[in-house]
Design an enzyme around this catalytic site. Structure first.
Site, mmCIF file in Angstrom:
data_model
loop_
_atom_site.group_PDB
_atom_site.id
_atom_site.type_symbol
_atom_site.label_atom_id
_atom_site.label_comp_id
_atom_site.label_asym_id
_atom_site.label_seq_id
_atom_site.Cartn_x
_atom_site.Cartn_y
_atom_site.Cartn_z
ATOM 1 N N GLU A 1 0.713 -1.297 0.004
ATOM 2 C CA GLU A 1 -0.047 -0.073 -0.060
ATOM 3 C C GLU A 1 0.873 1.349 0.176
ATOM 4 O O GLU A 1 0.699 2.188 0.716
ATOM 5 C CB GLU A 1 -1.026 0.058 1.264
ATOM 6 C CG GLU A 1 -1.894 -1.073 1.127
ATOM 7 C CD GLU A 1 -2.911 -1.171 2.265
ATOM 8 O OE1 GLU A 1 -3.904 -1.690 2.218
ATOM 9 O OE2 GLU A 1 -2.564 -0.889 3.496
ATOM 10 N N GLU B 1 -13.031 -2.181 11.904
ATOM 11 C CA GLU B 1 -12.797 -1.247 10.331
ATOM 12 C C GLU B 1 -13.876 -1.897 9.366
ATOM 13 O O GLU B 1 -14.374 -1.009 8.703
ATOM 14 C CB GLU B 1 -11.364 -1.640 9.754
ATOM 15 C CG GLU B 1 -11.161 -0.844 8.548
ATOM 16 C CD GLU B 1 -9.657 -1.270 8.132
ATOM 17 O OE1 GLU B 1 -9.382 -0.817 6.864
ATOM 18 O OE2 GLU B 1 -9.134 -1.944 8.641
ATOM 19 N N ASP C 1 -8.821 -8.981 4.185
ATOM 20 C CA ASP C 1 -8.378 -7.755 5.186
ATOM 21 C C ASP C 1 -9.634 -7.638 5.945
ATOM 22 O O ASP C 1 -10.306 -6.662 6.000
ATOM 23 C CB ASP C 1 -8.389 -6.476 4.049
ATOM 24 C CG ASP C 1 -7.614 -5.289 4.897
ATOM 25 O OD1 ASP C 1 -7.393 -5.605 6.227
ATOM 26 O OD2 ASP C 1 -8.040 -4.057 4.481
#
Length: 839
Positions: free
Chosen positions: A302, A409, A381
């Site tokens: 990332e 998240e 994720d």
């Protein structure tokens, strides 16, 4: 009254206002009916340490404070055996205990590092730790027992399942927290470490009570400036604040620091100057923090720099740091979250899920002994459901740890109740069948399965300055469960939840029953109304990871694809026709996931692309299951606030109201999720809901059909996040929307769906005829913690409800709005709901 312990301070009695600051360590007074009539406590506490930074010394303080608050008895606290000759609560390390006396307690041979012995006999209690923090863990165990009214004799040895039990904080030096939903950082402010670290000490206390022994205090997307001399001293102060609770501090590193901070021309991990730079910086850190836990590294992922920049391997990068910390006894946690976020969605063989094994398998055996590869529990994720990462079975010569996420998240940002421990258990209990032998994930990460020295657990927590720590009282059950499972992953998630509930809210049977019921139902409900059959959480992956946006999953380089089209859905990850991901598992598991027939339905769309009409093992088609599950999940969420309301007289007012507000919000937002997902797949597939629910809302009045004054129609993106795909917004500072109600006379609940954006606080009023029903402000950003949106979308869509409204057919409902900032008092629809009907 407060008892001070050097830098420490903690209350010895429950405060009048319960704000969550003490978490499950409230030490609430135990009701008389829970105390045995013949209760006989020892006469004193003997903590065999005079060192005020020692966890043994802390254990004595905790025992004294806890017993005073729970039982209203003050026991004197001594630190030398000759100061008291009567019955005692003795807390010590095994070395100190055996060095001072010839007792009849023999435990050292069975105690692992950080393990403890707890012996409770009439009139005496012995708590021995193999290490100082092991003694503290035993003291917390004893206090937990009496706080729950458990006074029976005990004779037990408790050892941690794995040596690494760490938490990660994604805190930035400016005080913000990536994926944090509970206010700013307790560790950083204005690019420095603040002077007041009281909250850091309180956090260490909570962590120690559940057996956590390490913490990474800064974001994995690290700032090199953390390594300046001033900040190293600040990190030392953090370590000083946490040391009495046995929590060792570590930090995340930016791989390019030698260049960006040190001024070198390179950050090549094999360059001599780079090696020297890291060695020197590490020595400085250990000089200030002799017991530093080690480093956490995110590299080549990332946009983060890493060794691949110089055509070096990830093992080269990890070993650079391992060599630097090895003389100091440090550990390097090296994240396996390495993937290309610019992969081609048109390539049907491309698969982000493959990347971890592709990057790390060939490096097995090349990492130094003090490197631990930190692996997210699933291949993508932190989704609402994923299979266990196959990497756990592919690097048997390498230490591994599992990375779990306490911060929600992808699971509702703590504004949706989701008790995550049952999800974690599906991973920890999964058998990978490496070499056709039992290979439970929990045994792999503990080091047992492949005889590795290090391993364990890393939990991404992201607490903030909010007094509830995570932004929500009920969300703290996840932090509690994480620590308890890291200590013993065989424990039942419901038993852990019940322990947490008794410690946090008391032992009233109704309270225990309600919290257990809604919490255990919360993950299945959330999975149902957000994304099921293994399709992942169908959230907006390109924005806040909060509200619904299934279209955002596909046609981009991030690789969280669903491959949904007009005819079918799901990723073909088979070896025979797909990306080959299923073949990354050992043979037995690979064979199971290769076939549609043997893949469980709850992971079907993770491994297979099927037609919407494909029939599941339940007998339903995929598309009908989608419709039914989303309606069932939202229906379950409606029961949460109703159940909680039964506790009005059982829970203190502040916590009762705060929890109720969130549960009511969740109930409304679950309907936004339900409608958005169902409408999206109906629009895509063209297949109607057999139950006739999708797109048909007999109790709704769409805002665009109301009589509008100074309001106009507007689009919403994604369109399905508005009922009938349209909303209305003001064209001037104020306006109104009204409608004549053509429902039979009776009592109804009136729900108003609107959009609450960040950047403004519009004001609303709702009238029935001329009577004010409700007045509210679009200020959820002040009351909730999720990542807010500046747009009309699934993140900002929400609702308010007025219950038990007496309506006569022909009454007029009017809503007035006053704009503020960029919030133009947007409205979506009104639902006039007969009592007991879910919109």
């Amino acid at each position: 009254m407060r008892i001070s312990l050097g830098l420490l301070a903690f209350p010895v009695a429950v405060t009048a206002i319960e704000n969550g600051i003490n978490g499950w360590l409230r030490y609430a007074p135990l009701p008389a009916h829970q105390r045995p009539s013949n209760l006989r406590l020892p006469g004193a506490i003997m903590a065999l340490s005079n060192n005020k930074t020692s966890p043994v010394y802390t254990a004595g303080q905790e025992l004294q404070a806890g017993i005073k608050s729970i039982l209203n008895q003050t026991l004197p606290l001594y630190h030398e055996p000759d100061e008291w000759l009567g019955s005692t609560i003795l807390v010590a390390t095994t070395g100190e205990f055996y060095g001072r006396q010839n007792g009849d307690v023999k435990a050292s041979a069975t105690l692992a590092d950080d393990g403890y012995l707890l012996r409770v006999r009439a009139g005496n209690v012995v708590i021995l730790g193999q290490t100082e923090r092991g003694a503290l863990y035993g003291a917390f165990d004893y206090l937990s027992r009496i706080a729950q009214g458990r006074f029976s004799d005990a004779d037990l040895v408790s050892n941690p399942d794995a040596p690494i039990r760490w938490v990660n904080q994604w805190d930035n030096m400016d005080g913000s927290i990536e994926r944090g939903y509970a206010g700013p950082s307790i560790f950083f402010s204005n690019n420095a470490i603040p002077k007041n670290l009281n909250r850091v000490t309180q956090y260490a206390r909570l962590l120690a009570s559940i057996g956590i022994n390490g913490i990474i205090v800064n974001n994995v997307n690290a700032n090199a400036n953390l390594l300046t001399d001033a900040n190293i001293d600040g990190l030392g102060r953090i370590a000083d604040a946490m040391r009495p609770y046995g929590v060792q501090v570590g930090i995340s590193l930016n791989f390019a620091s030698p260049q960006t901070l040190g001024g070198l021309s390179t950050f090549d991990p094999l360059d001599a100057k780079v090696i020297s730079w890291w060695t020197d910086k590490t020595k400085r850190l250990y000089k200030r923090i002799p017991d530093m836990a080690g480093y956490l590294v995110k590299a080549n992922s990332e946009g983060q720099p890493g060794p691949l920049t110089y055509n070096r391997t990830l093992a080269d990068g990890a070993n650079l740091f391992a060599k630097a910390v090895q003389p100091h006894g440090g550990i390097v946690m090296f994240r396996a979250f390495v993937y290309d976020n610019h992969i081609n969605p048109a390539d049907l063989k491309a698969d982000r899920a493959n990347h971890a094994v592709e990057f790390f398998k060939e490096l097995d055996g090349q990492f130094m002994d003090n490197v631990v590869v930190q692996i997210k529990y699933g291949p993508i994720d932190f989704q609402v459901r994923e299979p266990a990462s196959p990497l756990f079975a592919n690097i048997p010569q390498t230490n591994t740890a599992i990375e779990l996420q306490i911060t929600q998240e992808y699971l509702g940002h703590q504004d949706h109740l989701v008790y995550i421990a049952p999800l974690w258990k599906t991973i920890l209990d999964f058998d990978l069948r490496a070499d056709d032998q039992p290979s439970l994930v929990r045994d792999v990460i503990a080091g047992r399965r492949f005889s590795n020295k290090h391993g364990g657990y890393a939990g991404v927590v992201n607490v903030g300055t909010n007094t509830t720590w995570l932004g929500s009282h009920l969300a703290m059950s996840n932090l509690y469960a994480f620590g308890r499972l890291a200590w013993d992953p065989t424990q039942d998630s419901q038993v852990l939840l019940e322990d947490w509930t008794r410690l946090t809210f008391g032992s009233d049977p109704l309270v225990l029953g309600v919290i257990t019921e809604i919490s255990m139902a919360s993950w299945p409900a959330y999975e149902n109304y957000t994304g099921n059959l293994g399709i992942q959480t169908l959230t907006d992956i390109l924005y806040t990871h909060y509200g619904p946006n299934p279209a955002s999953q596909d046609n981009n380089g991030w690789g969280q694809w669903t491959r949904a089209d007009r005819y079918g859905i799901g990723m073909d990850r088979t070896v025979s026709t797909g990306t080959g991901f299923s073949g990354q598992y050992p043979a037995e598991v690979a064979e199971k996931f290769e076939s549609i027939e043997t893949t469980p339905d709850d992971l079907l769309l993770w491994f297979h692309h099927v037609n919407y009409t494909h029939i599941l093992k339940s007998g339903k088609s995929v598309i009908q299951h989608f419709y039914d599950a989303h309606y069932d999940g939202a229906k379950t969420a409606q029961t949460f606030p109703i159940a909680w309301e039964s506790l009005r007289k059982k829970v203190d007012t502040d916590r009762f109201n705060e929890v109720l507000f969130r549960l009511r919000y969740q109930a409304g937002h679950s309907i936004v999720w339900r409608d958005s997902i169902c409408q999206f797949y109906y629009n895509l597939s063209g297949i109607p809901d057999a139950a006739g629910r999708v797109g048909k809302h007999e109790y709704r009045i769409e805002a665009e059909t109301m009589t509008l004054k100074n309001y106009k129609l507007t689009g919403v993106n994604p369109v399905e996040t508005a009922s009938n795909l349209t909303a209305v917004v003001l064209t001037s500072n104020s306006g109104e929307a009204s409608a004549k109600l053509n429902f039979d006379s009776g009592k109804y609940d009136v729900a108003i769906n609107y959009f609450d954006l960040i950047g403004g606080k519009a004001k609303y009023k709702a009238y029935l005829n001329s009577k004010l029903l409700l007045e509210w402000t679009g200020d959820l950003e002040d009351k909730l913690g999720h990542a807010f949106s500046t747009k009309l979308d699934g993140h900002s869509a929400t609702r308010v409800t007025v219950r038990d409204v007496q309506i006569q057919k022909g009454d007029v409902l009017k809503i007035t709005g006053v704009a503020d900032g960029n919030e133009l008092a947007p409205l979506d629809y009104v639902a006039i709901l007969p009592q007991g009907v879910v919109d």
